[in-house]
Write a protein that holds these residues in place. Sequence first.
Motif, PDB file in Angstrom:
ATOM      1  N   ASP A 120      60.783  88.175  56.168  1.00  0.00           N
ATOM      2  CA  ASP A 120      60.178  87.425  55.082  1.00  0.00           C
ATOM      3  C   ASP A 120      58.899  88.125  54.617  1.00  0.00           C
ATOM      4  N   PRO A 121      58.786  88.448  53.316  1.00  0.00           N
ATOM      5  CA  PRO A 121      57.608  89.177  52.837  1.00  0.00           C
ATOM      6  C   PRO A 121      56.279  88.458  53.102  1.00  0.00           C
ATOM      7  N   ALA A 122      56.253  87.138  52.961  1.00  0.00           N
ATOM      8  CA  ALA A 122      54.999  86.410  53.198  1.00  0.00           C
ATOM      9  C   ALA A 122      54.604  86.465  54.664  1.00  0.00           C
ATOM     10  N   LEU A 123      55.581  86.317  55.552  1.00  0.00           N
ATOM     11  CA  LEU A 123      55.300  86.374  56.981  1.00  0.00           C
ATOM     12  C   LEU A 123      54.897  87.791  57.382  1.00  0.00           C
ATOM     13  N   LYS A 124      55.576  88.787  56.827  1.00  0.00           N
ATOM     14  CA  LYS A 124      55.247  90.182  57.121  1.00  0.00           C
ATOM     15  C   LYS A 124      53.832  90.522  56.644  1.00  0.00           C
ATOM     16  N   ALA A 125      53.468  90.039  55.470  1.00  0.00           N
ATOM     17  CA  ALA A 125      52.133  90.306  54.929  1.00  0.00           C
ATOM     18  C   ALA A 125      51.039  89.656  55.779  1.00  0.00           C
ATOM     19  N   ARG A 131      63.453  86.565  61.274  1.00  0.00           N
ATOM     20  CA  ARG A 131      63.561  87.471  62.409  1.00  0.00           C
ATOM     21  C   ARG A 131      62.400  88.466  62.370  1.00  0.00           C
ATOM     22  N   PRO A 132      61.724  88.687  63.491  1.00  0.00           N
ATOM     23  CA  PRO A 132      60.671  89.704  63.509  1.00  0.00           C
ATOM     24  C   PRO A 132      61.298  91.082  63.523  1.00  0.00           C
ATOM     25  N   PRO A 133      60.510  92.093  63.553  1.00  0.00           N
ATOM     26  CA  PRO A 133      61.057  93.444  63.540  1.00  0.00           C
ATOM     27  C   PRO A 133      62.000  93.667  64.713  1.00  0.00           C
ATOM     28  N   ARG A 134      63.193  94.158  64.412  1.00  0.00           N
ATOM     29  CA  ARG A 134      64.149  94.455  65.465  1.00  0.00           C
ATOM     30  C   ARG A 134      63.874  95.822  66.058  1.00  0.00           C
ATOM     31  N   SER A 135      63.382  96.686  65.245  1.00  0.00           N
ATOM     32  CA  SER A 135      63.188  98.052  65.690  1.00  0.00           C
ATOM     33  C   SER A 135      61.722  98.415  65.515  1.00  0.00           C
ATOM     34  N   ILE A 136      60.952  98.211  66.547  1.00  0.00           N
ATOM     35  CA  ILE A 136      59.552  98.596  66.500  1.00  0.00           C
ATOM     36  C   ILE A 136      59.443  99.920  67.226  1.00  0.00           C
ATOM     37  N   CYS A 137      58.887 100.848  66.545  1.00  0.00           N
ATOM     38  CA  CYS A 137      58.805 102.192  67.090  1.00  0.00           C
ATOM     39  C   CYS A 137      57.344 102.570  67.205  1.00  0.00           C
ATOM     40  N   ALA A 187      60.612  84.475  64.386  1.00  0.00           N
ATOM     41  CA  ALA A 187      59.160  84.259  64.400  1.00  0.00           C
ATOM     42  C   ALA A 187      58.779  83.221  63.359  1.00  0.00           C
ATOM     43  N   VAL A 188      57.737  82.473  63.674  1.00  0.00           N
ATOM     44  CA  VAL A 188      57.167  81.510  62.731  1.00  0.00           C
ATOM     45  C   VAL A 188      55.651  81.726  62.723  1.00  0.00           C
ATOM     46  N   PRO A 189      54.984  81.239  61.681  1.00  0.00           N
ATOM     47  CA  PRO A 189      53.524  81.360  61.659  1.00  0.00           C
ATOM     48  C   PRO A 189      52.913  80.798  62.944  1.00  0.00           C
ATOM     49  N   GLY A 190      51.981  81.553  63.498  1.00  0.00           N
ATOM     50  CA  GLY A 190      51.330  81.173  64.749  1.00  0.00           C
ATOM     51  C   GLY A 190      51.888  81.882  65.964  1.00  0.00           C
ATOM     52  N   ASP A 191      53.061  82.516  65.845  1.00  0.00           N
ATOM     53  CA  ASP A 191      53.646  83.238  66.974  1.00  0.00           C
ATOM     54  C   ASP A 191      52.878  84.529  67.252  1.00  0.00           C
ATOM     55  N   PHE A 207      51.486  86.734  64.086  1.00  0.00           N
ATOM     56  CA  PHE A 207      51.889  86.112  62.826  1.00  0.00           C
ATOM     57  C   PHE A 207      50.897  84.995  62.526  1.00  0.00           C
ATOM     58  N   ALA A 208      50.065  85.199  61.525  1.00  0.00           N
ATOM     59  CA  ALA A 208      48.955  84.282  61.234  1.00  0.00           C
ATOM     60  C   ALA A 208      49.427  82.854  61.025  1.00  0.00           C
ATOM     61  N   GLN A 209      48.663  81.930  61.590  1.00  0.00           N
ATOM     62  CA  GLN A 209      48.916  80.498  61.414  1.00  0.00           C
ATOM     63  C   GLN A 209      48.729  80.134  59.946  1.00  0.00           C
TER      64      GLN A 209
END
Length: 171
Positions: free
Chosen positions: A103-108, A159-165, A68-72, A149-151
Amino acid sequence: MNNKMKGAIAAGAATVLLAGGAGTLAAWNSGASIGGGGVGAGALALTQSGAPNWKDQNGAVSITGFRAVPGDVVTYTASFTVTAQGTNLRANLAVDGATITGDPALKAAMTTAVTATVNGAPLPSGAGGAVITPAQNGKVVDVKVTFNFAQGTRASRRRPPRSICPTSTSL
């Protein structure tokens, strides 16, 4: 008398006092059966039906290789058969943030939204996400989780979450 002897006498006196109290307890207690029926526990479970699907704004993706990248905008969809038994049962389908890594910044900068439908009709939503009640017991619920994922987020490709529950705070 020495201190050990005084201590032994005091301990013996305390034992007698306690035993005397226990003996009188029975005179003040009694028991009887009353009617009223039994109380049973409810049940709450989600059983996945088929494989989940992942896509981004461009179409289907393989989540294991996706970065994932910002904007996705990444979307998870899956179907679950619901077991929801209980007079006052209410459960929220929500994203478990503890399962999300990267990535903490992307996750936040990521926001999530959970929606669910039964036969195309939307389930009510609460603060935690879509709400499950006994009305959905035995039905197939289609769940959709959107990860936005905010622009403009300063983060490298992660990598985005592999395990989303899709769970609830209460689920």
